[in-house]
Design a protein around this motif. Structure first.
Motif, short mmCIF file in Angstrom:
data_model
loop_
_atom_site.label_atom_id
_atom_site.label_comp_id
_atom_site.label_asym_id
_atom_site.label_seq_id
_atom_site.Cartn_x
_atom_site.Cartn_y
_atom_site.Cartn_z
N ALA A 93 0.83 -1.21 0.00
CA ALA A 93 0.00 0.00 0.00
C ALA A 93 0.86 1.26 0.00
CB ALA A 93 -0.93 0.00 1.21
N GLU A 94 1.98 1.21 0.72
CA GLU A 94 2.87 2.38 0.78
C GLU A 94 3.53 2.62 -0.58
OE1 GLU A 94 4.31 5.55 3.24
OE2 GLU A 94 2.63 4.16 3.28
N LEU A 95 3.92 1.56 -1.25
CA LEU A 95 4.54 1.70 -2.57
C LEU A 95 3.54 2.25 -3.59
CD1 LEU A 95 6.64 -1.59 -2.71
CD2 LEU A 95 7.53 0.75 -2.56
N ILE A 96 2.30 1.77 -3.51
CA ILE A 96 1.25 2.27 -4.40
C ILE A 96 1.06 3.78 -4.18
CG2 ILE A 96 -1.24 2.25 -4.81
CD1 ILE A 96 0.04 -0.09 -6.12
N ARG A 97 1.07 4.19 -2.92
CA ARG A 97 0.88 5.60 -2.60
C ARG A 97 2.07 6.44 -3.07
NH1 ARG A 97 2.17 9.38 1.05
NH2 ARG A 97 3.64 8.02 2.14
N LEU A 98 3.28 5.91 -2.90
CA LEU A 98 4.48 6.67 -3.26
C LEU A 98 4.70 6.77 -4.76
CD1 LEU A 98 6.99 5.29 -0.59
CD2 LEU A 98 6.10 7.62 -0.72
N PHE A 99 4.32 5.72 -5.49
CA PHE A 99 4.61 5.67 -6.92
C PHE A 99 3.35 5.36 -7.73
CE2 PHE A 99 8.43 4.20 -4.59
CZ PHE A 99 9.30 5.22 -4.94
N PRO A 100 2.42 6.29 -7.77
CA PRO A 100 1.15 6.05 -8.48
C PRO A 100 1.33 5.83 -9.98
CG PRO A 100 1.35 8.37 -7.87
CD PRO A 100 2.46 7.64 -7.17
N GLY A 101 2.42 6.32 -10.54
CA GLY A 101 2.65 6.16 -11.97
C GLY A 101 3.33 4.86 -12.35
N PHE A 102 3.72 4.06 -11.36
CA PHE A 102 4.38 2.79 -11.62
C PHE A 102 3.37 1.64 -11.58
CE2 PHE A 102 8.87 4.04 -9.92
CZ PHE A 102 8.92 5.07 -10.85
N SER A 103 3.73 0.56 -12.22
CA SER A 103 2.95 -0.67 -12.12
C SER A 103 3.57 -1.53 -11.02
CB SER A 103 2.97 -1.43 -13.45
OG SER A 103 2.37 -2.71 -13.30
N ILE A 104 2.79 -1.77 -9.96
CA ILE A 104 3.29 -2.56 -8.84
C ILE A 104 2.40 -3.79 -8.70
CG2 ILE A 104 3.83 -2.56 -6.38
CD1 ILE A 104 4.13 0.49 -6.58
N ARG A 105 2.96 -4.94 -8.97
CA ARG A 105 2.18 -6.17 -9.03
C ARG A 105 2.56 -7.12 -7.90
NH1 ARG A 105 4.14 -5.79 -14.25
NH2 ARG A 105 5.28 -7.74 -14.00
N GLU A 106 1.56 -7.74 -7.32
CA GLU A 106 1.78 -8.78 -6.32
C GLU A 106 1.88 -10.12 -7.02
OE1 GLU A 106 -0.25 -7.82 -2.23
OE2 GLU A 106 -1.71 -7.49 -3.84
N GLU A 107 3.01 -10.35 -7.64
CA GLU A 107 3.22 -11.59 -8.38
C GLU A 107 4.58 -12.18 -8.03
OE1 GLU A 107 2.86 -10.76 -12.51
OE2 GLU A 107 0.75 -10.15 -12.41
N MET A 108 4.65 -13.48 -8.10
CA MET A 108 5.91 -14.16 -7.85
C MET A 108 6.75 -14.14 -9.12
SD MET A 108 5.81 -15.01 -4.69
CE MET A 108 7.12 -16.24 -4.53
N VAL A 109 7.65 -13.19 -9.21
CA VAL A 109 8.55 -13.09 -10.36
C VAL A 109 9.97 -13.27 -9.85
CG1 VAL A 109 9.39 -11.61 -12.21
CG2 VAL A 109 6.97 -11.53 -11.54
#
Length: 211
Positions: A93-109
């Motif tokens: 949630a903090e990363l989403i808030r800090l970087f709204p222009g980025f794609s942040i995925r909860e995936e096992m990569v």
């Protein structure tokens, strides 16, 4: 002198029970005297289940309260697993808030927990670890392995600091070209550190990032 004898007895008895709780670490389930009934129930499983569904900050507050009232919860496998998931949700949630222009995925990569992708398609793998002791050299080796297996860099985020051995290992690896990074994030007070670590890591792997 008082006529409130029943109330005085309850207060004295209550004080004794709370003292025993402090010494033994056991929760108080019920206490009664006549028509007066005191109930103080630690429903560990219910709190854990509710934390799974609650918003991250509310869940953390509930788990912290539970661990204070019921210290044995800290050794409960379900509590530990839920607490780790709540930590992951908080960082996400903090990363989403800090970087709204980025794609942040909860995936096992590449074995990581999250993947951050910039608009220019630069990527950063993020590993999240809530621990009860400092980050070990063995865990740093894991993040080094993720970084080596990935075309992107890898960032380890933990609520604990690095041990001296882990810090030395990571620093030597970075000097040899590893794109592995670390940041300690415990709560909102560490937000600037988290933001700086992500930006710095993306710059190292050629992705730039917001200022």
């Amino acid at each position: 002198m008082t006529q409130n004898q029943a109330g005085s007895v309850v207060l004295v008895l209550g004080g004794v029970v709370f003292l025993l709780m402090l010494i033994s670490g056991n929760p108080l389930l019920s206490l009664g005297h006549g028509d007066t009934q005191m109930r103080f129930a630690t429903r560990r499983r219910r709190v854990i289940l509710e934390a799974e569904e609650a918003a991250p900050r509310e869940a953390r507050s509930a788990l912290e309260a539970l661990s204070t009232i019921d210290p044995r919860a800290l050794r409960d496998a379900a509590f530990i697993q839920t607490s780790a998931r709540v930590y992951e949700r908080l960082v996400y949630a903090e990363l989403i808030r800090l970087f709204p222009g980025f794609s942040i995925r909860e995936e096992m990569v590449d074995g990581s927990d999250l993947t951050i992708a910039t608009p220019d398609r630069s990527m950063l793998s993020v590993e999240l670890r809530e621990l009860t002791s400092p980050v070990s050299a063995a865990m740093v080796r894991q993040i080094l392995g993720i970084a080596a297996a990935s075309v992107a860099g890898a960032l380890l985020v933990s609520n604990q600091r690095l041990t001296r051995a882990a810090d030395d290992l990571l620093r030597r690896a970075q000097e040899n070209g590893s794109k592995a990074f670390f940041v300690q994030w415990r709560d909102e007070n560490d937000t600037d550190a988290l933001k700086g670590a992500v930006i710095g890591a993306l710059r190292e792997v050629g992705g730039g990032g917001p200022s």
